[in-house]
Design a protein around this motif. Sequence first.
Motif, PDB file in Angstrom:
ATOM      1  N   GLY A 289       0.798  -1.222   0.000  1.00 35.68           N
ATOM      2  CA  GLY A 289       0.000   0.000   0.000  1.00 35.68           C
ATOM      3  C   GLY A 289       0.829   1.269   0.000  1.00 35.68           C
ATOM      4  O   GLY A 289       0.278   2.364  -0.145  1.00 35.68           O
ATOM      5  N   THR A 290       2.155   1.153   0.162  1.00 37.34           N
ATOM      6  CA  THR A 290       3.015   2.337   0.246  1.00 37.34           C
ATOM      7  C   THR A 290       3.993   2.423  -0.916  1.00 37.34           C
ATOM      8  O   THR A 290       5.018   3.105  -0.816  1.00 37.34           O
ATOM      9  CB  THR A 290       3.790   2.358   1.568  1.00 37.34           C
ATOM     10  OG1 THR A 290       4.621   1.190   1.652  1.00 37.34           O
ATOM     11  CG2 THR A 290       2.845   2.388   2.755  1.00 37.34           C
ATOM     12  N   ALA A 333      -3.737  -3.576  11.835  1.00 41.68           N
ATOM     13  CA  ALA A 333      -3.577  -2.794  10.611  1.00 41.68           C
ATOM     14  C   ALA A 333      -2.332  -3.226   9.867  1.00 41.68           C
ATOM     15  O   ALA A 333      -1.312  -3.594  10.476  1.00 41.68           O
ATOM     16  CB  ALA A 333      -3.487  -1.304  10.942  1.00 41.68           C
ATOM     17  N   VAL A 334      -2.416  -3.182   8.541  1.00 40.19           N
ATOM     18  CA  VAL A 334      -1.259  -3.401   7.670  1.00 40.19           C
ATOM     19  C   VAL A 334      -1.330  -2.398   6.520  1.00 40.19           C
ATOM     20  O   VAL A 334      -2.414  -2.076   6.036  1.00 40.19           O
ATOM     21  CB  VAL A 334      -1.212  -4.842   7.107  1.00 40.19           C
ATOM     22  CG1 VAL A 334      -0.734  -5.822   8.154  1.00 40.19           C
ATOM     23  CG2 VAL A 334      -2.569  -5.269   6.543  1.00 40.19           C
ATOM     24  N   CYS A 335      -0.176  -1.905   6.081  1.00 39.61           N
ATOM     25  CA  CYS A 335      -0.150  -1.023   4.906  1.00 39.61           C
ATOM     26  C   CYS A 335      -0.006  -1.907   3.663  1.00 39.61           C
ATOM     27  O   CYS A 335       0.977  -1.839   2.940  1.00 39.61           O
ATOM     28  CB  CYS A 335       0.963   0.014   5.014  1.00 39.61           C
ATOM     29  SG  CYS A 335       2.590  -0.645   5.427  1.00 39.61           S
ATOM     30  N   SER A 336      -1.020  -2.724   3.456  1.00 38.08           N
ATOM     31  CA  SER A 336      -1.008  -3.725   2.390  1.00 38.08           C
ATOM     32  C   SER A 336      -2.377  -3.801   1.728  1.00 38.08           C
ATOM     33  O   SER A 336      -3.407  -3.538   2.362  1.00 38.08           O
ATOM     34  CB  SER A 336      -0.650  -5.101   2.972  1.00 38.08           C
ATOM     35  OG  SER A 336      -0.831  -6.119   2.003  1.00 38.08           O
ATOM     36  N   ASP A 383      -2.510   6.395   1.477  1.00 40.82           N
ATOM     37  CA  ASP A 383      -1.766   5.172   1.221  1.00 40.82           C
ATOM     38  C   ASP A 383      -2.727   3.987   1.319  1.00 40.82           C
ATOM     39  O   ASP A 383      -3.845   4.119   1.835  1.00 40.82           O
ATOM     40  CB  ASP A 383      -0.638   5.003   2.246  1.00 40.82           C
ATOM     41  CG  ASP A 383       0.536   5.944   1.983  1.00 40.82           C
ATOM     42  OD1 ASP A 383       0.576   6.566   0.909  1.00 40.82           O
ATOM     43  OD2 ASP A 383       1.416   6.052   2.862  1.00 40.82           O
ATOM     44  N   GLY A 384      -2.299   2.841   0.849  1.00 40.74           N
ATOM     45  CA  GLY A 384      -3.140   1.658   0.929  1.00 40.74           C
ATOM     46  C   GLY A 384      -3.047   1.004   2.297  1.00 40.74           C
ATOM     47  O   GLY A 384      -1.949   0.747   2.797  1.00 40.74           O
ATOM     48  N   PHE A 385      -4.192   0.755   2.912  1.00 36.93           N
ATOM     49  CA  PHE A 385      -4.234   0.132   4.240  1.00 36.93           C
ATOM     50  C   PHE A 385      -5.390  -0.858   4.318  1.00 36.93           C
ATOM     51  O   PHE A 385      -6.418  -0.689   3.655  1.00 36.93           O
ATOM     52  CB  PHE A 385      -4.465   1.177   5.345  1.00 36.93           C
ATOM     53  CG  PHE A 385      -3.303   2.063   5.642  1.00 36.93           C
ATOM     54  CD1 PHE A 385      -2.251   1.616   6.420  1.00 36.93           C
ATOM     55  CD2 PHE A 385      -3.261   3.358   5.152  1.00 36.93           C
ATOM     56  CE1 PHE A 385      -1.179   2.446   6.708  1.00 36.93           C
ATOM     57  CE2 PHE A 385      -2.203   4.197   5.429  1.00 36.93           C
ATOM     58  CZ  PHE A 385      -1.155   3.738   6.213  1.00 36.93           C
ATOM     59  N   PHE A 386      -5.217  -1.854   5.178  1.00 37.71           N
ATOM     60  CA  PHE A 386      -6.328  -2.663   5.668  1.00 37.71           C
ATOM     61  C   PHE A 386      -6.301  -2.541   7.185  1.00 37.71           C
ATOM     62  O   PHE A 386      -5.230  -2.595   7.803  1.00 37.71           O
ATOM     63  CB  PHE A 386      -6.201  -4.133   5.280  1.00 37.71           C
ATOM     64  CG  PHE A 386      -7.234  -5.006   5.949  1.00 37.71           C
ATOM     65  CD1 PHE A 386      -8.456  -5.253   5.340  1.00 37.71           C
ATOM     66  CD2 PHE A 386      -7.000  -5.548   7.211  1.00 37.71           C
ATOM     67  CE1 PHE A 386      -9.429  -6.016   5.967  1.00 37.71           C
ATOM     68  CE2 PHE A 386      -7.971  -6.321   7.851  1.00 37.71           C
ATOM     69  CZ  PHE A 386      -9.183  -6.551   7.219  1.00 37.71           C
ATOM     70  N   PHE A 387      -7.475  -2.367   7.808  1.00 37.11           N
ATOM     71  CA  PHE A 387      -7.505  -2.344   9.267  1.00 37.11           C
ATOM     72  C   PHE A 387      -8.845  -2.888   9.758  1.00 37.11           C
ATOM     73  O   PHE A 387      -9.866  -2.843   9.044  1.00 37.11           O
ATOM     74  CB  PHE A 387      -7.247  -0.942   9.828  1.00 37.11           C
ATOM     75  CG  PHE A 387      -8.081   0.149   9.245  1.00 37.11           C
ATOM     76  CD1 PHE A 387      -9.364   0.415   9.690  1.00 37.11           C
ATOM     77  CD2 PHE A 387      -7.585   0.949   8.233  1.00 37.11           C
ATOM     78  CE1 PHE A 387     -10.132   1.436   9.164  1.00 37.11           C
ATOM     79  CE2 PHE A 387      -8.323   1.996   7.695  1.00 37.11           C
ATOM     80  CZ  PHE A 387      -9.595   2.231   8.155  1.00 37.11           C
ATOM     81  N   ALA A 388      -8.813  -3.405  10.957  1.00 38.93           N
ATOM     82  CA  ALA A 388     -10.017  -3.955  11.590  1.00 38.93           C
ATOM     83  C   ALA A 388      -9.909  -3.762  13.091  1.00 38.93           C
ATOM     84  O   ALA A 388      -8.805  -3.685  13.651  1.00 38.93           O
ATOM     85  CB  ALA A 388     -10.167  -5.445  11.264  1.00 38.93           C
ATOM     86  N   ARG A 389     -11.059  -3.666  13.752  1.00 39.71           N
ATOM     87  CA  ARG A 389     -11.080  -3.586  15.220  1.00 39.71           C
ATOM     88  C   ARG A 389     -11.884  -4.743  15.751  1.00 39.71           C
ATOM     89  O   ARG A 389     -12.991  -5.050  15.265  1.00 39.71           O
ATOM     90  CB  ARG A 389     -11.692  -2.274  15.683  1.00 39.71           C
ATOM     91  CG  ARG A 389     -11.656  -2.094  17.212  1.00 39.71           C
ATOM     92  CD  ARG A 389     -12.091  -0.716  17.644  1.00 39.71           C
ATOM     93  NE  ARG A 389     -13.499  -0.470  17.290  1.00 39.71           N
ATOM     94  CZ  ARG A 389     -14.061   0.732  17.299  1.00 39.71           C
ATOM     95  NH1 ARG A 389     -13.328   1.794  17.601  1.00 39.71           N
ATOM     96  NH2 ARG A 389     -15.329   0.869  16.990  1.00 39.71           N
ATOM     97  N   MET A 390     -11.339  -5.399  16.762  1.00 39.60           N
ATOM     98  CA  MET A 390     -11.992  -6.552  17.373  1.00 39.60           C
ATOM     99  C   MET A 390     -12.116  -6.333  18.879  1.00 39.60           C
ATOM    100  O   MET A 390     -11.296  -5.622  19.475  1.00 39.60           O
ATOM    101  CB  MET A 390     -11.195  -7.819  17.083  1.00 39.60           C
ATOM    102  CG  MET A 390     -11.183  -8.173  15.597  1.00 39.60           C
ATOM    103  SD  MET A 390      -9.700  -9.096  15.110  1.00 39.60           S
ATOM    104  CE  MET A 390      -8.476  -7.804  15.059  1.00 39.60           C
ATOM    105  N   LYS A 391     -13.117  -6.946  19.471  1.00 44.32           N
ATOM    106  CA  LYS A 391     -13.391  -6.744  20.898  1.00 44.32           C
ATOM    107  C   LYS A 391     -13.351  -8.069  21.635  1.00 44.32           C
ATOM    108  O   LYS A 391     -13.848  -9.086  21.143  1.00 44.32           O
ATOM    109  CB  LYS A 391     -14.755  -6.074  21.093  1.00 44.32           C
ATOM    110  CG  LYS A 391     -15.052  -5.663  22.533  1.00 44.32           C
ATOM    111  CD  LYS A 391     -16.312  -4.804  22.609  1.00 44.32           C
ATOM    112  CE  LYS A 391     -16.545  -4.301  24.028  1.00 44.32           C
ATOM    113  NZ  LYS A 391     -17.707  -3.408  24.116  1.00 44.32           N
ATOM    114  N   LYS A 392     -12.787  -8.035  22.831  1.00 38.69           N
ATOM    115  CA  LYS A 392     -12.661  -9.225  23.685  1.00 38.69           C
ATOM    116  C   LYS A 392     -13.875  -9.299  24.592  1.00 38.69           C
ATOM    117  O   LYS A 392     -14.087  -8.424  25.427  1.00 38.69           O
ATOM    118  CB  LYS A 392     -11.372  -9.143  24.498  1.00 38.69           C
ATOM    119  CG  LYS A 392     -11.019 -10.411  25.267  1.00 38.69           C
ATOM    120  CD  LYS A 392      -9.653 -10.214  25.921  1.00 38.69           C
ATOM    121  CE  LYS A 392      -9.163 -11.509  26.572  1.00 38.69           C
ATOM    122  NZ  LYS A 392      -7.804 -11.323  27.154  1.00 38.69           N
ATOM    123  N   SER A 393     -14.670 -10.316  24.397  1.00 37.48           N
ATOM    124  CA  SER A 393     -15.919 -10.416  25.175  1.00 37.48           C
ATOM    125  C   SER A 393     -15.644 -11.000  26.556  1.00 37.48           C
ATOM    126  O   SER A 393     -14.541 -11.500  26.832  1.00 37.48           O
ATOM    127  CB  SER A 393     -16.919 -11.308  24.432  1.00 37.48           C
ATOM    128  OG  SER A 393     -16.405 -12.600  24.264  1.00 37.48           O
TER     129      SER A 393
END
Length: 393
Positions: A289-290, A333-336, A383-393
């Motif tokens: 992504g960079t 997150a990754v710059c991919s 720039d190119g990125f993929f990101f996600a947010r996850m939660k711990k239950s």
Amino acid sequence: MTPSARIQAAIDLLDEIIRAARDGGPAADTLIAGYFKARRYAGSKDRRAVRDHVYAAIRRAGECPRNGRAAMVGVARENPEIAALFDGSAHGPAPLVPDEPAAPASVVPSWIQPLLADLVDEQEQEALLERAPLDLRVNRLKADRDTVLAQLPDGVATRLSPDGIRLPEGWPIAQTSLWIDGLVEVQDEGSQLIARLCDARPGQTVIDLCAGAGGKTLALAGDMQAQGRLIAADTIRNRLARLEPRAARAGAAYIETLLLDQGHEDRALSTLAGIADCVLIDAPCSGTGTWRRNPEARWRLTAVRLERLLAEQARIMDIGAELAAKGGTMVYAVCSLLDREGRDQVDAFLDRHPGWKCDLSGDMPGRRRGQGIMLSPAHDGTDGFFFARMKKS
């Protein structure tokens, strides 16, 4: 330097850059800086011209060329003005000969092409090699965007990040009091969004697990308003050491740094298990992504290296999961733009950890990709990125 001598200098530099790409040596910018440090006779116009020639050749060739001359011959075949400078003069390159090998033109290395997400079409690929603008993040510990914009007539507010300002590529921000006094930091708009996704708040405990030189750590410090515990951890001492002076300039000296031993991170992290309100993992990745900032990175990436990165990403996510408190979050997150590093990694993590679930709000910019978001230069201007947010239950 004569125009022909500049072409030969670009060829010599390209030879160094190609060797470094194959052997894991320094980045192109580092090699260019070292080249001219040893050649004080080169003026600013010479340095700029040579640099432009080098990057024109790098951007043109998706596959690593056999040598620097082949890379520049490829440029010359498409540009008669450049071809005329292959004149055999004293400090210039030898004349072109018929059928001389030239690096073929391409954007993406052939082996990577099938791995790109299906939404990365030809237009998106071309945008990956355009010159990137200069993005700033306003440091909310010291200023607000309107105040800074009033001092930057060439700047415009970024569309996606509320703290971002965009300037033309190459704008000398480091020479201004805004940067010297810590009111702004250089940070791509997409990177700013990743820090905001952490939703860090005053009084929380936040761990930046792959902090590097601390760009996102400093953004988190602004969100936390210097209240709470903010820990920047990394396995590379030299990169982590660059955070301390940056934090002092930003008024965020309260940030803790933690040097980790790669493969034995638990030795330093054991006392932090289960306490973090948020863990940020800006994982080591392919950097697809960079490419507009580091186009020679295409020459460094191999299938073997990608497999190693995938294994390391999964391992770091598992480490991060142990640090989060119940009800805490983890931002990955990754710059991919490769699904294997983004969407697929998140899916695999959630399969391994049934106590976690996706926690991505619907108002984030970008395009949904699996259980995360993808940003790209053509679609989002970042720039190119993929990101996600996850939660711990």
